[in-house]
Design a protein around this motif. Structure first.
Motif, PDB file in Angstrom:
ATOM      1  N   VAL A 169       0.864  -1.188   0.000  1.00  0.00           N
ATOM      2  CA  VAL A 169       0.000   0.000   0.000  1.00  0.00           C
ATOM      3  C   VAL A 169       0.892   1.227   0.000  1.00  0.00           C
ATOM      4  CG1 VAL A 169      -1.927  -1.130   1.178  1.00  0.00           C
ATOM      5  CG2 VAL A 169      -0.146   0.017   2.519  1.00  0.00           C
ATOM      6  N   SER A 170       0.358   2.323  -0.491  1.00  0.00           N
ATOM      7  CA  SER A 170       1.133   3.565  -0.467  1.00  0.00           C
ATOM      8  C   SER A 170       1.206   4.104   0.956  1.00  0.00           C
ATOM      9  CB  SER A 170       0.488   4.610  -1.382  1.00  0.00           C
ATOM     10  OG  SER A 170      -0.756   5.031  -0.836  1.00  0.00           O
ATOM     11  N   ALA A 171       2.219   4.908   1.226  1.00  0.00           N
ATOM     12  CA  ALA A 171       2.327   5.547   2.538  1.00  0.00           C
ATOM     13  C   ALA A 171       1.118   6.436   2.795  1.00  0.00           C
ATOM     14  CB  ALA A 171       3.613   6.367   2.619  1.00  0.00           C
ATOM     15  N   ARG A 172       0.582   7.049   1.746  1.00  0.00           N
ATOM     16  CA  ARG A 172      -0.630   7.867   1.883  1.00  0.00           C
ATOM     17  C   ARG A 172      -1.776   7.025   2.432  1.00  0.00           C
ATOM     18  NH1 ARG A 172      -3.057  12.526   0.079  1.00  0.00           N
ATOM     19  NH2 ARG A 172      -1.052  13.222  -0.761  1.00  0.00           N
ATOM     20  N   THR A 173      -1.993   5.860   1.830  1.00  0.00           N
ATOM     21  CA  THR A 173      -3.077   4.992   2.289  1.00  0.00           C
ATOM     22  C   THR A 173      -2.779   4.439   3.681  1.00  0.00           C
ATOM     23  OG1 THR A 173      -3.680   4.373   0.037  1.00  0.00           O
ATOM     24  CG2 THR A 173      -4.343   2.867   1.798  1.00  0.00           C
ATOM     25  N   ALA A 174      -1.538   4.083   3.944  1.00  0.00           N
ATOM     26  CA  ALA A 174      -1.178   3.500   5.230  1.00  0.00           C
ATOM     27  C   ALA A 174      -1.452   4.468   6.373  1.00  0.00           C
ATOM     28  CB  ALA A 174       0.284   3.091   5.220  1.00  0.00           C
ATOM     29  N   LEU A 175      -1.118   5.756   6.194  1.00  0.00           N
ATOM     30  CA  LEU A 175      -1.368   6.731   7.253  1.00  0.00           C
ATOM     31  C   LEU A 175      -2.842   7.082   7.348  1.00  0.00           C
ATOM     32  CD1 LEU A 175      -0.667   8.781   9.403  1.00  0.00           C
ATOM     33  CD2 LEU A 175       0.050  10.375   7.602  1.00  0.00           C
ATOM     34  N   ALA A 176      -3.458   7.404   6.212  1.00  0.00           N
ATOM     35  CA  ALA A 176      -4.856   7.822   6.235  1.00  0.00           C
ATOM     36  C   ALA A 176      -5.756   6.711   6.764  1.00  0.00           C
ATOM     37  CB  ALA A 176      -5.302   8.248   4.836  1.00  0.00           C
ATOM     38  N   SER A 177      -5.468   5.456   6.410  1.00  0.00           N
ATOM     39  CA  SER A 177      -6.286   4.327   6.860  1.00  0.00           C
ATOM     40  C   SER A 177      -5.776   3.736   8.169  1.00  0.00           C
ATOM     41  CB  SER A 177      -6.330   3.243   5.774  1.00  0.00           C
ATOM     42  OG  SER A 177      -7.064   3.692   4.653  1.00  0.00           O
ATOM     43  N   SER A 178      -4.749   4.334   8.741  1.00  0.00           N
ATOM     44  CA  SER A 178      -4.252   3.962  10.064  1.00  0.00           C
ATOM     45  C   SER A 178      -3.825   2.506  10.150  1.00  0.00           C
ATOM     46  CB  SER A 178      -5.315   4.256  11.132  1.00  0.00           C
ATOM     47  OG  SER A 178      -4.743   4.291  12.416  1.00  0.00           O
ATOM     48  N   LEU A 179      -3.035   2.067   9.179  1.00  0.00           N
ATOM     49  CA  LEU A 179      -2.513   0.699   9.214  1.00  0.00           C
ATOM     50  C   LEU A 179      -1.352   0.636  10.199  1.00  0.00           C
ATOM     51  CD1 LEU A 179      -2.618  -0.193   5.409  1.00  0.00           C
ATOM     52  CD2 LEU A 179      -4.398  -0.477   7.168  1.00  0.00           C
ATOM     53  N   ASN A 180      -1.324  -0.408  10.987  1.00  0.00           N
ATOM     54  CA  ASN A 180      -0.369  -0.478  12.091  1.00  0.00           C
ATOM     55  C   ASN A 180       1.011  -1.007  11.694  1.00  0.00           C
ATOM     56  OD1 ASN A 180      -2.094   0.538  14.089  1.00  0.00           O
ATOM     57  ND2 ASN A 180      -3.111  -1.439  14.272  1.00  0.00           N
ATOM     58  N   VAL A 181       1.051  -2.037  10.845  1.00  0.00           N
ATOM     59  CA  VAL A 181       2.337  -2.635  10.500  1.00  0.00           C
ATOM     60  C   VAL A 181       3.277  -1.613   9.861  1.00  0.00           C
ATOM     61  CG1 VAL A 181       3.494  -4.390   9.114  1.00  0.00           C
ATOM     62  CG2 VAL A 181       1.385  -4.948  10.352  1.00  0.00           C
TER      63      VAL A 181
ATOM     64  N   ASP B 163      -7.429  13.433   3.148  1.00  0.00           N
ATOM     65  CA  ASP B 163      -7.761  12.662   1.942  1.00  0.00           C
ATOM     66  C   ASP B 163      -8.786  11.579   2.285  1.00  0.00           C
ATOM     67  OD1 ASP B 163      -7.866  11.123  -0.356  1.00  0.00           O
ATOM     68  OD2 ASP B 163      -5.701  11.183  -0.693  1.00  0.00           O
ATOM     69  N   ASN B 164     -10.046  11.845   1.991  1.00  0.00           N
ATOM     70  CA  ASN B 164     -11.098  10.895   2.339  1.00  0.00           C
ATOM     71  C   ASN B 164     -10.978   9.598   1.546  1.00  0.00           C
ATOM     72  OD1 ASN B 164     -13.478  10.234   3.837  1.00  0.00           O
ATOM     73  ND2 ASN B 164     -14.658  10.472   1.956  1.00  0.00           N
ATOM     74  N   ALA B 165     -10.517   9.681   0.307  1.00  0.00           N
ATOM     75  CA  ALA B 165     -10.356   8.464  -0.499  1.00  0.00           C
ATOM     76  C   ALA B 165      -9.266   7.574   0.075  1.00  0.00           C
ATOM     77  CB  ALA B 165     -10.047   8.835  -1.945  1.00  0.00           C
ATOM     78  N   ALA B 166      -8.183   8.187   0.561  1.00  0.00           N
ATOM     79  CA  ALA B 166      -7.077   7.397   1.093  1.00  0.00           C
ATOM     80  C   ALA B 166      -7.459   6.674   2.379  1.00  0.00           C
ATOM     81  CB  ALA B 166      -5.866   8.294   1.336  1.00  0.00           C
ATOM     82  N   ARG B 167      -8.356   7.241   3.176  1.00  0.00           N
ATOM     83  CA  ARG B 167      -8.737   6.568   4.416  1.00  0.00           C
ATOM     84  C   ARG B 167      -9.928   5.628   4.260  1.00  0.00           C
ATOM     85  NH1 ARG B 167      -9.730  12.071   6.420  1.00  0.00           N
ATOM     86  NH2 ARG B 167     -11.848  12.702   5.871  1.00  0.00           N
ATOM     87  N   SER B 168     -10.469   5.547   3.056  1.00  0.00           N
ATOM     88  CA  SER B 168     -11.656   4.713   2.849  1.00  0.00           C
ATOM     89  C   SER B 168     -11.372   3.233   3.047  1.00  0.00           C
ATOM     90  CB  SER B 168     -12.224   4.949   1.441  1.00  0.00           C
ATOM     91  OG  SER B 168     -11.289   4.546   0.447  1.00  0.00           O
ATOM     92  N   LEU B 169     -10.101   2.815   2.925  1.00  0.00           N
ATOM     93  CA  LEU B 169      -9.764   1.411   3.119  1.00  0.00           C
ATOM     94  C   LEU B 169     -10.210   0.925   4.499  1.00  0.00           C
ATOM     95  CD1 LEU B 169      -8.219  -1.016   1.866  1.00  0.00           C
ATOM     96  CD2 LEU B 169      -6.196  -0.220   3.113  1.00  0.00           C
ATOM     97  N   THR B 170     -10.089   1.784   5.503  1.00  0.00           N
ATOM     98  CA  THR B 170     -10.483   1.427   6.870  1.00  0.00           C
ATOM     99  C   THR B 170     -11.800   2.050   7.278  1.00  0.00           C
ATOM    100  OG1 THR B 170      -8.195   1.143   7.606  1.00  0.00           O
ATOM    101  CG2 THR B 170      -9.824   1.598   9.304  1.00  0.00           C
ATOM    102  N   PHE B 171     -12.028   3.303   6.917  1.00  0.00           N
ATOM    103  CA  PHE B 171     -13.169   4.046   7.440  1.00  0.00           C
ATOM    104  C   PHE B 171     -14.347   4.130   6.469  1.00  0.00           C
ATOM    105  CE2 PHE B 171      -9.371   5.645   9.532  1.00  0.00           C
ATOM    106  CZ  PHE B 171      -9.728   5.608  10.859  1.00  0.00           C
ATOM    107  N   GLY B 172     -14.142   3.748   5.199  1.00  0.00           N
ATOM    108  CA  GLY B 172     -15.195   3.924   4.210  1.00  0.00           C
ATOM    109  C   GLY B 172     -15.245   5.361   3.728  1.00  0.00           C
ATOM    110  N   LEU B 173     -16.082   5.592   2.719  1.00  0.00           N
ATOM    111  CA  LEU B 173     -16.173   6.930   2.130  1.00  0.00           C
ATOM    112  C   LEU B 173     -17.095   7.852   2.910  1.00  0.00           C
ATOM    113  CD1 LEU B 173     -16.274   5.976  -1.657  1.00  0.00           C
ATOM    114  CD2 LEU B 173     -14.390   7.088  -0.424  1.00  0.00           C
TER     115      LEU B 173
END
Length: 748
Positions: free
Chosen positions: A401-413, A510-520
């Protein structure tokens, strides 16, 4: 009798000498020196918000002008204390002579005289302690000095001024000083609204402030009779006003109890000049916003009450000045058993709200860019004597995943990997540069620091986010209004580079980047631009939502002051709804605007892998780190996993901490290795190369039985509190409220 008049003559001569050499202050000076025991805090526009007791010895209210005191009270006081008040010159000589003769025998035995003190003479003792009546009675010389002071006051003051000062300064029942305090505490009224019976009751207390109810009632009835007024109902009124504990039960008016925790914090931080300032104290709070924050928090906690949530806190800061616009330290006594605790200043675990600072430091050191691909796969890190295996909120891994998606979606690893590359000590220093004041070292927390294993206050954390809003510049919070040129003279200190702060803010908005975890469609979506992050601590004890717009930074905490865990409440479901409502209100009619990229930030179209150039997306980079085509591993370091023959996972000695953010029914530990038969603690689990098991606290022994009679065993531990025993014949299920030991589980 001759001796009495002789003594009186000596006193008159002394009065003449004393009056010519000694002066008392005027009404303006006395009024200016009056310090209420309860101060009124007003908002930045002058609207009253909070009353705070600052003097525990006595209870005094602000000075009240004579025209704002009930005429009935003025009449009763004069009848009670000094019926010739308007006629004499400060001293009632005929009354003084009668008193002197009546006390001759007392003088002979004890050397003390009493009585015949006019309102003016009493006032002399109230404004100058030298003329106050001693506990054992006043001496002859003391009486002479009091007379001299009274004559001087009457010569320089108007009668109405004397009466006004007396009514504001005279001690009444218990700790009460002045009729304004007595009227509010005993009768629940402003002195302007007192009727004849209430006025007589207070006037009766002047003669004997701590007398019993019957004596006070009898004296009040005498005053009413002198005015040809009825006494019916007086006994009931006295019973209610003088009941034991009535004064203690009488608190501040409800309309002056909107910011108690702020008032205490601000008063403790006030400088000497502000403490000495008479009258209401102007604060930087906004009364409308403060009331809205209180109401929103209480409404949200009432809705979450069934999930064992009772406490919360809200803080709103002005980005430019650092002034506090709203400070809610508790949900209040109706919802909380710890309403006096100021949760704005209480230290709690912040969960994932620390991740933005991890990424900002990684961007600044050019370890990654927002487009860098990070590997979100099972990772095992050494932590003390065990292995730390971070997992995500949804218990899934998302691969590259991109760093943008990882931060926005709050991925832990990815966050833990970055903390490892940066080193915990470097992260510790960066967090403290943002004002978080962490007490333990980076080595104490290890990589788990990236997931909020330290403790911070809502005050410090919200201000740390404010530093990101200001391009990485840090300045302290202002509890009192800034000077007219406040923002221009703010003592800014660099905490992060403007470019790194901008990248983090752009990602968190970025709402799109956090949608992986939080949805749109989540509580993090606002009408205008806003950068926001949630966090949840271990065992679901705290959840947070912190974010900023172009003008304000808003922080919300929800949890239990006792530390008790909540039930299935995360940052997005607990704190975020309050945060969004406040942001919407702050920008009603004026949506927030996105920031302008600072120097050193460039925007470029980036294509992933072998995709056609037309499929690229625009991304921000620090100048010199941009890439037109991005492949796995570019601008990213990947933590590899160790493959083993037989059992690949878990490793021998591994320690798993159950994740409180994840519903127990879906928590699983995956056993991986060669295809074979898996046995746990002597019971067969399944067949194949991969078996999922619902974790259960305790030490376990895992065995893999392979073809040819080969066997391999490993031991591991699952930490967490057992909530209930499994039903007979069914496999164990994960506990509902684990109490994980360090290293902490994943956070969102």
């Amino acid at each position: 009798m001759r001796l009495g008049f002789r003594l009186l003559g000596v006193g008159l001569a002394s009065v003449t000498l004393a009056g010519s050499a000694w002066a008392l202050p005027g009404l303006a000076e006395v009024r200016a020196a009056h310090q209420p025991s309860e101060l009124t805090f007003v908002d930045r526009h002058g609207e009253p918000l909070q009353s705070l007791r600052v003097d525990a010895r006595s209870r005094r209210l602000p000075w009240v002008a004579l025209d704002d005191i009930s005429p009935a009270l003025r009449v009763s006081v004069v009848l009670s204390e000094d019926r010739r008040f308007l006629e004499h010159g400060g001293v009632d000589w005929s009354g003084l002579a009668r008193s002197a003769w009546a006390n001759l025998r007392t003088l002979g035995h004890a050397g003390k005289v009493q009585g015949a003190s006019t309102l003016t003479m009493q006032l002399a003792g109230l404004i100058d302690g030298e003329h106050a009546r001693p506990a054992g009675g006043r001496s002859l010389l003391g009486k002479v000095g009091q007379i001299a002071a009274a004559r001087q006051i009457d010569a320089r003051w108007r009668k109405r001024d004397i009466l006004e000062a007396y009514l504001n300064l005279v001690p009444l029942r218990g700790e009460l000083v002045g009729v304004p305090a007595a009227a509010r505490i005993l009768l629940g009224k402003h002195p302007s609204g007192l009727d004849a019976q209430e006025a007589a009751l207070l006037a009766a207390l002047l003669r004997a402030p701590n007398a019993g109810r019957e004596a006070v009632t009898r004296r009040a009835c005498e005053l009413l009779t002198l005015q040809q007024l009825p006494c019916a109902g007086l006994e009931g009124l006295a019973g209610r006003a003088l009941a034991t504990g009535a004064g203690a039960r009488a608190g501040q008016p409800a309309d002056l109890a909107w910011a108690p925790h702020y008032a205490r914090a601000a008063w403790q931080a006030a400088d000497v000049a502000r403490r000495a300032t008479p009258g209401p104290l102007r604060t930087p709070l906004d009364a409308g916003l403060q009331r809205l924050a209180v109401q929103l928090l209480r409404q949200q906690l009432a809705e979450l009450n069934a999930r064992h949530v009772e406490d919360g806190a809200v803080l709103v800061l002005d980005n430019a000045s650092g002034e506090v616009r709203a400070w809610v330290g508790s949900s209040g006594a109706a919802l909380s058993d710890a309403a006096q605790v100021d949760a704005v200043q209480a230290r709690r675990q912040p969960g994932s709200t620390l991740k933005p600072f991890v990424y900002a430091l990684a961007f600044e050191r050019r370890l990654i860019t927002p487009a860098s691909l990070l590997d979100d796969t099972p990772t095992r890190l050494m932590a003390g004597s065990g292995l730390y295996t971070p997992q995500n909120y949804d218990r899934r891994f998302h691969g590259w995943v991109s760093a943008r998606t990882a931060l926005a979606s709050s991925l832990n690893v990815p966050a833990v990997q970055l903390a490892t590359w940066l080193t915990p000590d470097a992260l510790f220093e960066r967090l403290n540069a943002h004002g978080l004041a962490l007490t333990h070292s980076g080595g104490h927390h290890g990589p788990a620091l990236a997931l909020g294993s330290a403790e911070v206050t809502l005050l410090a954390l919200t201000n740390a986010y404010r530093s990101l809003a200001n391009g990485g510049r840090f300045s302290p919070v202002r509890l009192w209004p800034a000077e007219p040129a406040g923002p221009a003279v703010t003592a800014w200190k660099p905490a992060a580079s403007p470019a790194a702060a901008f990248l983090v803010g752009d990602i968190l908005a970025d709402n799109a980047a956090r949608s992986l975890t939080f949805g749109l469609d989540s509580p993090l979506v606002t009408r205008g631009w806003a950068a926001v992050k949630t966090g949840t601590s271990k065992d679901l004890r705290d959840n947070w939502c912190i974010g900023w717009t172009d003008r304000y930074t808003v922080g919300v905490w929800v949890g239990n002051a006792s530390g008790a865990p909540m039930q299935q409440v995360s940052g997005s479901s607990g704190a975020a709804p309050v945060w969004r409502a406040l942001v919407q209100a702050l920008h009603e009619g004026q949506p927030a605007r996105p920031p302008t990229p600072p120097a050193g930030v460039v925007r470029q179209i980036t294509v992933a892998g072998d995709a056609p150039a037309s499929g690229g997306v625009a991304e921000y980079f620090l100048a010199g780190t941009e890439l037109a085509r991005l492949r796995r591993g570019a601008h990213a370091r990947v933590a590899g996993s160790t493959a083993l023959q037989g059992i690949a996972s878990p490793r021998d000695g591994a320690i798993y901490a159950l994740d409180p953010d994840i519903p127990p029914a879906v928590q699983r530990i995956v056993f991986e290795g060669e295809a074979g038969s898996w046995w746990l603690d002597g019971r067969r689990l399944g067949q194949g190369a991969r078996v999922a098991w619902p974790p259960w606290p305790g030490r376990h022994r895992l065995e893999l039985r392979l073809a040819g009679g080969r066997r391999q065993q490993v031991g591991f531990e699952v930490r967490g509190a057992q909530a209930r025993a499994p039903a007979p014949g069914s496999p164990p299920t994960a506990p509902a409220a684990p109490n994980a030991s360090p290293p902490p589980p994943a956070r969102r």
